[in-house]
Motif scaffolding. Structure first.
Motif, PDB file in Angstrom:
ATOM      1  N   PHE A   1      63.382  25.628 -44.316  1.00  0.00           N
ATOM      2  CA  PHE A   1      64.374  26.624 -43.926  1.00  0.00           C
ATOM      3  C   PHE A   1      65.676  26.287 -44.639  1.00  0.00           C
ATOM      4  CE2 PHE A   1      68.143  27.533 -41.360  1.00  0.00           C
ATOM      5  CZ  PHE A   1      68.056  28.913 -41.271  1.00  0.00           C
TER       6      PHE A   1
ATOM      7  N   ALA B   1      60.524  22.476 -41.149  1.00  0.00           N
ATOM      8  CA  ALA B   1      60.551  23.650 -40.269  1.00  0.00           C
ATOM      9  C   ALA B   1      59.134  24.153 -40.002  1.00  0.00           C
ATOM     10  CB  ALA B   1      61.383  24.757 -40.922  1.00  0.00           C
TER      11      ALA B   1
ATOM     12  N   THR C   1      67.808  30.647 -36.682  1.00  0.00           N
ATOM     13  CA  THR C   1      67.564  29.557 -35.749  1.00  0.00           C
ATOM     14  C   THR C   1      67.664  30.128 -34.338  1.00  0.00           C
ATOM     15  OG1 THR C   1      69.907  28.962 -35.698  1.00  0.00           O
ATOM     16  CG2 THR C   1      68.504  27.794 -37.299  1.00  0.00           C
TER      17      THR C   1
ATOM     18  N   PHE D   1      62.968  31.212 -44.585  1.00  0.00           N
ATOM     19  CA  PHE D   1      61.912  30.230 -44.382  1.00  0.00           C
ATOM     20  C   PHE D   1      60.897  30.439 -45.497  1.00  0.00           C
ATOM     21  CE2 PHE D   1      57.644  29.260 -42.877  1.00  0.00           C
ATOM     22  CZ  PHE D   1      57.789  27.962 -42.422  1.00  0.00           C
TER      23      PHE D   1
ATOM     24  N   LEU E   1      56.992  27.580 -38.169  1.00  0.00           N
ATOM     25  CA  LEU E   1      57.150  28.967 -37.746  1.00  0.00           C
ATOM     26  C   LEU E   1      55.796  29.555 -37.391  1.00  0.00           C
ATOM     27  CD1 LEU E   1      59.089  31.471 -37.550  1.00  0.00           C
ATOM     28  CD2 LEU E   1      58.491  31.939 -39.925  1.00  0.00           C
TER      29      LEU E   1
ATOM     30  N   GLU F   1      57.968  34.043 -48.267  1.00  0.00           N
ATOM     31  CA  GLU F   1      59.251  33.836 -47.607  1.00  0.00           C
ATOM     32  C   GLU F   1      59.426  34.843 -46.478  1.00  0.00           C
ATOM     33  OE1 GLU F   1      62.243  34.224 -50.636  1.00  0.00           O
ATOM     34  OE2 GLU F   1      61.945  32.158 -51.325  1.00  0.00           O
TER      35      GLU F   1
ATOM     36  N   TYR G   1      62.620  28.549 -34.932  1.00  0.00           N
ATOM     37  CA  TYR G   1      63.021  29.690 -35.756  1.00  0.00           C
ATOM     38  C   TYR G   1      62.346  30.958 -35.255  1.00  0.00           C
ATOM     39  CZ  TYR G   1      64.526  25.857 -38.621  1.00  0.00           C
ATOM     40  OH  TYR G   1      65.141  24.713 -39.042  1.00  0.00           O
TER      41      TYR G   1
END
Length: 154
Positions: A59, A71, A88, A36, A73, A83, A94
């Motif tokens: 992602f 995505a 998943t 990610f 998070l 990063e 995630y």
């Protein structure tokens, strides 16, 4: 009262199951592994006056077959451009991979499972509770009579 205890037991044990699914992803046992990359991160209110960092970004699975440009998070300490190794989650979204996440989820599962067990026992009829207590007492007595390595049954 017994009905309420049984309902609480079902709820807490189901919640422990959900935590198990998330924990399996954090441990690397389920879900699609990938990276990610945070595009932007911002603080969000997490209730009770606390804040958490939520990041949106991209992602990309390790094998390159899955890419999610939208995505999101929840990532304490997340910063734009950084990063994180994630997987998943079966339930959607995630989960960061790592020992810290696994330890936290296992602790939560244990606590929630214990509450569910207590609720289930409390909701059981007295006769069932007596049988459980007797069985537990016999198991403890057997272990005391044959400690590990004494040659008795284990």
């Amino acid at each position: 009262m017994r009905f309420l205890s049984c309902c609480a037991a079902v709820f807490f044990l189901a919640f422990a199951g959900v935590l198990g699914a998330v924990g399996a992803s954090a441990a690397g046992l389920a879900g699609v592994p990938g990276v990610f990359t945070a595009r932007e991160c911002h603080l969000e209110s997490s209730g009770r006056g606390g804040e958490t960092t939520s990041c949106s970004g991209v992602f990309v699975s390790d094998d390159g077959t899955l890419e999610d440009r939208h995505a999101n998070l929840s990532w304490p300490g997340g910063r734009a451009g950084r990063e994180a190794r994630v997987r998943t989650v079966v339930l959607g979204g995630y989960q960061r991979q790592g020992a810290g996440e696994v330890a936290l989820i296992l602790a939560l599962m244990g606590a929630v499972g214990a509450v569910g067990l207590v609720c289930g026992v409390a909701g059981s009829p007295p006769r069932v509770r007596e049988r459980m207590a007797d069985a537990l007492g016999r198991a403890v007595d057997r272990r005391a009579a044959f400690p590990s390595g004494s040659g008795g049954p284990s």
